[in-house]
Design an enzyme around this catalytic site. Structure first.
Site, PDB file in Angstrom:
ATOM      1  N   LYS A  37     -38.907   5.948  -8.208  1.00  0.00           N
ATOM      2  CA  LYS A  37     -38.609   4.892  -7.226  1.00  0.00           C
ATOM      3  C   LYS A  37     -38.533   3.517  -7.901  1.00  0.00           C
ATOM      4  O   LYS A  37     -37.729   2.670  -7.500  1.00  0.00           O
ATOM      5  CB  LYS A  37     -39.677   4.873  -6.112  1.00  0.00           C
ATOM      6  CG  LYS A  37     -39.525   6.018  -5.112  1.00  0.00           C
ATOM      7  CD  LYS A  37     -38.361   5.776  -4.157  1.00  0.00           C
ATOM      8  CE  LYS A  37     -38.246   6.796  -3.046  1.00  0.00           C
ATOM      9  NZ  LYS A  37     -37.433   7.962  -3.334  1.00  0.00           N
TER      10      LYS A  37
ATOM     11  N   LYS B 213     -30.308  12.746   0.457  1.00  0.00           N
ATOM     12  CA  LYS B 213     -29.505  11.795   1.245  1.00  0.00           C
ATOM     13  C   LYS B 213     -29.168  10.546   0.440  1.00  0.00           C
ATOM     14  O   LYS B 213     -28.265   9.807   0.803  1.00  0.00           O
ATOM     15  CB  LYS B 213     -30.172  11.449   2.574  1.00  0.00           C
ATOM     16  CG  LYS B 213     -31.535  10.841   2.476  1.00  0.00           C
ATOM     17  CD  LYS B 213     -32.044  10.530   3.876  1.00  0.00           C
ATOM     18  CE  LYS B 213     -33.549  10.457   3.982  1.00  0.00           C
ATOM     19  NZ  LYS B 213     -34.302  11.668   3.814  1.00  0.00           N
TER      20      LYS B 213
ATOM     21  N   LYS C 127     -30.647  17.940  -7.031  1.00  0.00           N
ATOM     22  CA  LYS C 127     -30.946  18.484  -5.702  1.00  0.00           C
ATOM     23  C   LYS C 127     -30.147  17.775  -4.613  1.00  0.00           C
ATOM     24  O   LYS C 127     -29.706  16.631  -4.788  1.00  0.00           O
ATOM     25  CB  LYS C 127     -32.445  18.412  -5.417  1.00  0.00           C
ATOM     26  CG  LYS C 127     -32.980  17.012  -5.163  1.00  0.00           C
ATOM     27  CD  LYS C 127     -34.289  17.048  -4.380  1.00  0.00           C
ATOM     28  CE  LYS C 127     -34.598  15.687  -3.798  1.00  0.00           C
ATOM     29  NZ  LYS C 127     -35.508  15.663  -2.675  1.00  0.00           N
TER      30      LYS C 127
HETATM   31  P1  ADP Z   1     -34.249  13.112   0.511  1.00  0.00           P
HETATM   32  O1  ADP Z   1     -34.459  13.540  -0.914  1.00  0.00           O
HETATM   33  O2  ADP Z   1     -32.927  13.522   1.026  1.00  0.00           O
HETATM   34  O3  ADP Z   1     -34.550  11.641   0.719  1.00  0.00           O
HETATM   35  P2  ADP Z   1     -36.789  13.513   1.745  1.00  0.00           P
HETATM   36  O4  ADP Z   1     -37.441  12.976   0.509  1.00  0.00           O
HETATM   37  O5  ADP Z   1     -36.788  12.664   2.968  1.00  0.00           O
HETATM   38  O6  ADP Z   1     -35.304  13.921   1.372  1.00  0.00           O
HETATM   39  O7  ADP Z   1     -37.438  14.922   2.053  1.00  0.00           O
HETATM   40  C1  ADP Z   1     -37.949  15.368   3.286  1.00  0.00           C
HETATM   41  C2  ADP Z   1     -38.439  16.795   3.141  1.00  0.00           C
HETATM   42  O8  ADP Z   1     -37.360  17.656   2.782  1.00  0.00           O
HETATM   43  C3  ADP Z   1     -39.486  16.994   2.023  1.00  0.00           C
HETATM   44  O9  ADP Z   1     -40.371  18.033   2.422  1.00  0.00           O
HETATM   45  C4  ADP Z   1     -38.685  17.444   0.858  1.00  0.00           C
HETATM   46  O10 ADP Z   1     -39.451  18.203  -0.050  1.00  0.00           O
HETATM   47  C5  ADP Z   1     -37.622  18.299   1.537  1.00  0.00           C
HETATM   48  N1  ADP Z   1     -36.385  18.293   0.763  1.00  0.00           N
HETATM   49  C6  ADP Z   1     -35.560  17.238   0.557  1.00  0.00           C
HETATM   50  N2  ADP Z   1     -34.511  17.583  -0.203  1.00  0.00           N
HETATM   51  C7  ADP Z   1     -34.680  18.903  -0.500  1.00  0.00           C
HETATM   52  C8  ADP Z   1     -33.928  19.851  -1.237  1.00  0.00           C
HETATM   53  N3  ADP Z   1     -32.784  19.526  -1.821  1.00  0.00           N
HETATM   54  N4  ADP Z   1     -34.391  21.118  -1.313  1.00  0.00           N
HETATM   55  C9  ADP Z   1     -35.556  21.477  -0.715  1.00  0.00           C
HETATM   56  N5  ADP Z   1     -36.307  20.633  -0.004  1.00  0.00           N
HETATM   57  C10 ADP Z   1     -35.893  19.356   0.119  1.00  0.00           C
END
Ligand code: ADP
Ligand code: TRP
Length: 346
Positions: free
Chosen positions: A115, A198, A195
């Site tokens: 971050k 968003k 991965k």
């Molecule tokens: P992003 O990476 O899109 O900002 P978040 O950090 O808000 O997503 O993640 C919210 C939840 O979704 C968490 O439990 C995170 O581990 C899961 N998550 C996010 N992206 C993935 C992914 N590509 N595969 C599996 N789990 C994910």
């Protein structure tokens, strides 16, 4: 019988995608339906304050995520659905827990360093405190199981350390929380690299995408000639090999990701068939991609219909949220009282 507690949350930073659905929500659904567990699921709206955000967007998203939860099948009859900031004890509890955590430890976490790289102008106290607040979210309910994606493991490790320290120093009985894993604990990006997230444009499919949008996004997954060998899970196209069969260029991750999506949506057997085809007569990617786009839409369509229904019934949503907020606050206040006593604050 005392049920085991489950707590999970998603930050209120935007619309949900397939990574969130498989990594977090599928696990939340499984545990909600298991009578051995009492489940609490929140919108982590306080965590949204740890990175730059728009005030009006947050106001909307902290409600929208609850609607997404309901649409995906979380059931207020079975789970407590709430907003983190509506329970004032989370922030309070995070302060108590912060007294057993060193700054150095927080600065060394890979999630913090990422971050800092992403937002070098916004390295705030709130950001440094992110894992402590997350530990507070979990420990305030004495939750033992946390359905989240594998990327959250460093934060769970912090929560376990805090639990151990509190138990040692103050004689509390916090369980050491573990990730509850799902088959989609790591959903890959549509770009072929990293991965689904968003924050990476072109990497994700939203739960609200229609069939046409899904088709267009899937069409962009990078592929190869459609025929080759699979060596230890790596897809090596024939066109990448000179005549003697030695691999000349780097294999495509896109094909691997495509096949992983096939496995998630169509099952292991279908993937095996297509893997065999890749190594035998070859694949036509337009057909495989079409099959995948339809399978994804089939899974998302009922969620989208339910969402529409909820959008048309805002009072129902409001009442679910206020009941959940109330219940969560009551449960949390019991543990807060115990900890205040043990720490000498009562
Ligand atoms: P992003 O990476 O899109 O900002 P978040 O950090 O808000 O997503 O993640 C919210 C939840 O979704 C968490 O439990 C995170 O581990 C899961 N998550 C996010 N992206 C993935 C992914 N590509 N595969 C599996 N789990 C994910
Ligand atoms: N850090 C989680 C994410 O990025 C969100 C979160 C906040 C959370 N508090 C939590 C997840 C407590 C599980 C339990 O998605």
């Amino acid at each position: 019988m005392n049920k085991k507690r489950v707590l999970s949350g998603i930050r209120a930073t935007g619309r949900l995608h397939l990574g969130n659905y498989f990594g977090a929500i599928k696990g939340m659904l499984t545990l909600q339906d298991d009578p051995e567990f009492e489940t609490l699921y929140m919108v982590a709206d306080l965590h949204t304050l740890t990175t730059p955000y728009q005030v009006e967007e947050l106001r909307q998203n902290r409600r929208e995520i609850i609607i997404d939860y309901l649409a995906a099948g979380l059931d207020p009859e079975k789970s407590i659905l709430f907003q983190q900031s509506a329970n004032p004890h989370h922030a309070e509890f995070a302060f108590y827990l912060s007294s057993v955590v060193t700054i150095a430890k927080m600065q060394h976490l890979p999630t913090f360093k990422d971050k800092v790289k992403q937002y070098p102008q916004y390295v705030t106290m709130a950001l440094l405190n992110y894992p402590v607040l997350m530990a507070a979210d979990i420990l305030i309910y004495k939750a033992s199981d946390v359905p989240v994606g594998i990327d959250q493991e460093p934060h769970l490790e912090v929560a376990r350390e805090i639990a151990r320290r509190m138990n040692q120093d103050y004689g509390t009985d916090f369980p050491e929380p573990q990730i509850f894993k799902t088959i989609g604990e790591y959903v890959s990006s549509l770009t072929g690299e990293g991965k689904m997230s968003k924050s990476v444009e072109g990497s994700y499919i939203n739960l609200t995408d229609d069939l046409e949008t899904i088709r267009k996004k899937i069409a962009k997954i990078p592929t190869d000639s459609g025929k080759g060998i699979i060596d230890k899970g790596v897809y090596i196209s024939r066109s990448a090999m000179p005549n003697n069969g030695v691999v000349a260029i780097a294999p495509s991750n896109g094909v691997k990701n495509l096949m992983e999506f096939i496995e998630l949506f169509k099952g292991k057997e279908r993937r095996k068939e297509l893997d065999n085809q890749y190594q035998d007569v070859g694949l036509r990617y337009s057909e495989v991609k079409n099959e995948l786009a339809e399978a994804i839409y089939q899974e998302l369509q009922p969620i989208q219909e339910k969402r529409q229904e909820l959008e048309n019934n805002p009072q129902k949503v409001d009442s679910i949220i206020s009941v959940g907020n109330e219940k969560a606050t009551v449960l949390a206040s019991e543990v807060v009282k115990e900890v205040r006593e043990k720490m000498g604050l009562l």
